[in-house]
Design an enzyme around this catalytic site. Structure first.
Site, PDB file in Angstrom:
ATOM      1  N   HIS A  63       0.811  -1.218   0.000  1.00 60.19           N
ATOM      2  CA  HIS A  63       0.000   0.000   0.000  1.00 60.19           C
ATOM      3  C   HIS A  63       0.846   1.270   0.000  1.00 60.19           C
ATOM      4  O   HIS A  63       0.370   2.321  -0.442  1.00 60.19           O
ATOM      5  CB  HIS A  63      -0.941  -0.001   1.209  1.00 60.19           C
ATOM      6  CG  HIS A  63      -2.040  -1.015   1.102  1.00 60.19           C
ATOM      7  ND1 HIS A  63      -3.168  -0.811   0.342  1.00 60.19           N
ATOM      8  CD2 HIS A  63      -2.169  -2.256   1.635  1.00 60.19           C
ATOM      9  CE1 HIS A  63      -3.955  -1.868   0.421  1.00 60.19           C
ATOM     10  NE2 HIS A  63      -3.373  -2.765   1.196  1.00 60.19           N
TER      11      HIS A  63
ATOM     12  N   ASP B 149      -9.035   4.745  -5.954  1.00 61.95           N
ATOM     13  CA  ASP B 149      -8.333   5.170  -7.163  1.00 61.95           C
ATOM     14  C   ASP B 149      -9.294   5.846  -8.133  1.00 61.95           C
ATOM     15  O   ASP B 149      -9.106   5.803  -9.343  1.00 61.95           O
ATOM     16  CB  ASP B 149      -7.651   3.974  -7.842  1.00 61.95           C
ATOM     17  CG  ASP B 149      -8.643   2.898  -8.236  1.00 61.95           C
ATOM     18  OD1 ASP B 149      -9.763   2.906  -7.701  1.00 61.95           O
ATOM     19  OD2 ASP B 149      -8.301   2.057  -9.093  1.00 61.95           O
TER      20      ASP B 149
ATOM     21  N   ASP C 125      -0.050   4.185  -2.449  1.00 66.40           N
ATOM     22  CA  ASP C 125      -0.341   5.562  -2.036  1.00 66.40           C
ATOM     23  C   ASP C 125       0.483   6.561  -2.833  1.00 66.40           C
ATOM     24  O   ASP C 125      -0.012   7.638  -3.205  1.00 66.40           O
ATOM     25  CB  ASP C 125      -0.064   5.731  -0.543  1.00 66.40           C
ATOM     26  CG  ASP C 125      -1.119   5.048   0.324  1.00 66.40           C
ATOM     27  OD1 ASP C 125      -2.161   4.657  -0.224  1.00 66.40           O
ATOM     28  OD2 ASP C 125      -0.875   4.900   1.540  1.00 66.40           O
TER      29      ASP C 125
END
Length: 649
Positions: A272, A302, A276
């Site tokens: 992640h 997203d 990010d």
């Protein structure tokens, strides 16, 4: 000659400078409530003083000077009544305050000198009236100029200085007593004025701080912390404002939604933290498209939202959105990692039929879904065709909710041939629905409708029980395949219900294969893996359907406990080319190396069957092998095929 004037203006400028936290506009607004009353009071008092001295003093003192000064007071009073402080700039407000201070000094000098001159006429009553006039003038100025203390102090100083000088030099004990009393009251009132003004300044300063904090909190509440873009709340706020704007005042606008393709595999593969950073970079690129006519936001995950002016028409708006897709598709480098995400968009133009924010958003979202299904990497404009499709989908959902599913839904079975033995090794159960109101409804339509309206779990379990009951009538060596929805695999309750249905059916779980698509795995990989493990613990086999159509199938094959791979029918289109043959051969080799059964779908001709056999495909499926058929027809065919095999033997 100009030095004294310049020095005075500099002094006044320094004295009228607003304390920190206090704006000149706020001072002006408060003064507007009091200054007209001050001018009115001075005018009335001047008229009264002139009247008591009319018969005693020259006309210039009782008529001429009062007329001029009172006229000026009335003009200034009207000016203050018509003033609109909120329309002024800070510099203009400061200029008004300085002019007010200068005029206050002028009027105070004129009034006190005029009153002191009048004390030379008349008796003790008239002189007492003049003294009262001075005292009232001081009190009025102190009260009415509370929010401009420098002017109040200057007036008080000038008036009291002249008044005290005259009283002291008169030698009259009464005037001396009046002077002392007035001076004492003035000191107390000046101190009170100063205290009140400090409290006013502190109040304004605290309000300014509270306002700044409120604005900052509002900004943070409307900002996405990861990308720095405005968030979903801000998006819908701006959308509501655009919809409420009169059509005459605002140009046409459009709403676009963008979604990153292949983003979840990035999270699954790199974590992640990398995901990010990819989102943050996408936000930075998207922010470059923002302008006075374009609002860009992050809706969540997203997904990004854009509101744009569409005054140049749909084609220009579509080209602009395609430019956003192109920008978000560029590679992103994070340290030594280079990742590439696709981007698809959905665009909806505002019209009278969509004066509701949710309706317009749903149109753009539907167009986005169409892009991801059929035009990945581009933007789709919501059209009449999509509108008709939505109505058709709604009709299917309505019919599905009121349907007698047990009576209206049946299963047809398509054979899967074992090329080594010539026998049907498995059959795949395929749902069929005949609606009393809609007629025959394709499985792609009613399965999607069931997923949208939350009925998919009910439909799955109903059809699975039918398939298990039919499976009991199949030859013992024939396996049964059944398709699960992506929503089924994501629901622990549905997985448990599937296990219970299999156990309660009496059908051998080892003969059952559950087929999953890559979409089902992408929804939540961890939950999918846990569900697959639970199903396989009962002996059920798992097949990955439509292999090769996704973006990360190899990753799932490597990480999941699979038993079979079904090679998508699209590969058979190029089976007669070297490239097509190489692809089929490579995938079959992969299956053999991993110990998986490879099933080639889409066999529609004898030539395709021959090529599949030549490349080592043992299991094949397609219209050339057999179309989906009711169970009775399937059993009849299987009996016929078994008889033919016995005759050949």
């Amino acid at each position: 000659m100009n030095r004294p004037k310049h020095a005075l203006s500099t002094l006044i400028a320094a004295l009228t400078k607003s304390p920190r936290g206090l704006t000149a506009i706020r001072q002006l607004a408060e003064l507007q409530k009091q200054v007209p009353s001050l001018y009115g009071l001075l005018s009335v008092n001047a008229c009264a003083l002139a009247a008591t001295h009319y018969a005693l003093a020259p006309a210039i003192l009782t008529l001429g000077i009062p007329a001029v000064v009172i006229s000026l007071c009335l003009i200034r009073g009207v000016h203050w009544l018509r003033l609109r402080p909120e329309t002024l700039s800070e510099a203009q407000a400061v200029h008004h305050l300085r002019r007010t201070t200068v005029l206050t000094i002028f009027f105070s000098i004129v009034f006190v000198v005029w009153a002191m001159v009048l004390t030379g006429f008349g008796g003790p009553y008239e002189q007492g009236h003049a003294a009262i006039f001075v005292a009232v003038t001081v009190i009025a100025c102190i009260f009415c100029l509370t929010h401009l203390p420098v002017a109040a102090f200057l007036v008080t100083g000038i008036v009291m200085s002249v008044f005290l000088f005259c009283c002291v030099t008169s030698g009259n004990k009464v005037f001396l007593a009046i002077a002392a009393n007035t001076a004492f009251v003035t000191v107390v009132m000046v101190r009170t004025l100063n205290t009140n003004y400090r409290a006013f300044v502190d109040l304004v300063a605290s309000q300014a701080v509270a306002s700044r904090l409120s604005e900052e909190n509002a900004r943070l509440a409307q900002t996405d912390s990861l990308t720095g873009l405005p968030n979903r709340r801000y998006f819908f706020q701006k959308l509501d404002e655009a919809i409420r704007s009169p059509s005459e005042a605002g140009a046409p606008f459009a709403l676009a939604i963008f979604d990153l393709d292949r983003f979840k595999p990035i999270n699954d593969t790199y974590g992640h933290n990398v995901g990010d950073r990819v989102l943050a970079e996408a936000g930075r690129r998207l922010a470059e498209f923002a302008s006075a006519d374009v609002v860009v936001t992050r809706l969540g995950g997203d997904e990004f939202g854009v509101i744009l002016r569409a005054s140049e028409g749909a084609a220009a708006a579509l080209a602009f959105c395609d430019g956003i897709c192109t920008a978000l598709q560029q590679p992103t480098r994070i340290g030594d990692i280079r990742v590439v995400t696709g981007c698809s968009g959905g665009l909806a133009l505002f019209c009278k039929a969509t004066r509701d924010a949710d309706a317009l958003f749903d149109r753009a979202d539907y167009a986005l879904y169409h892009s991801k299904e059929q035009r990945r990497g581009a933007t789709t404009l919501f059209s009449q065709e999509h509108k008709d499709a939505i109505h058709a989908e709604q009709a299917v959902e309505t019919a599905l909710r009121t349907a007698d599913l047990a009576a209206e839904m049946v299963l047809h079975y398509q054979p899967i041939l074992d090329t080594e033995t010539g026998r049907i090794a498995f059959v795949e159960g395929l749902a069929r629905w005949t609606s009393p109101s809609l007629g025959q409804v394709g499985p792609d339509r009613f399965i999607a409708a069931a997923e949208r309206c939350g009925m998919i779990h009910t439909v799955t379990l109903l059809l699975l029980r039918k398939a298990l009951a039919d499976g009991a009538r199949l030859p013992p060596e024939t396996g049964l395949s059944f398709n699960l929805s992506a929503h089924d695999l994501a629901s622990p309750e549905t997985v448990l219900a599937i296990l219970a249905a299999v156990q309660g059916s009496g059908f051998d779980p080892r003969r059952l294969t559950l087929e999953l698509t890559e979409t089902a795995l992408m929804r939540d990989f961890d939950h999918a893996k846990a569900a697959i493990t639970a199903l396989r613990s009962l002996g059920i086999k798992i097949a990955l359907d439509d292999f090769g159509t996704g973006y990360s199938s190899l990753g799932y094959v490597h990480r999941l406990p699979l038993d079979k791979i079904k090679i998508d029918r699209s590969f058979m289109v190029d089976i007669n080319t070297d490239r097509g043959c190489s692809l089929i051969s490579t995938i079959l080799d992969l299956c053999r190396n991993l110990g998986l059964d490879g099933i080639v779908e889409g066999i529609e001709t004898q030539a395709q069957l021959d090529v599949a056999r030549r490349h080592g495909s043992r299991y094949v499926q397609g219209y050339h092998i057999g179309r989906p058929m009711p169970l009775a027809d399937l059993l009849q065919r299987m009996d016929h095929d078994a008889g033919a095999v016995r005759r050949r033997a």
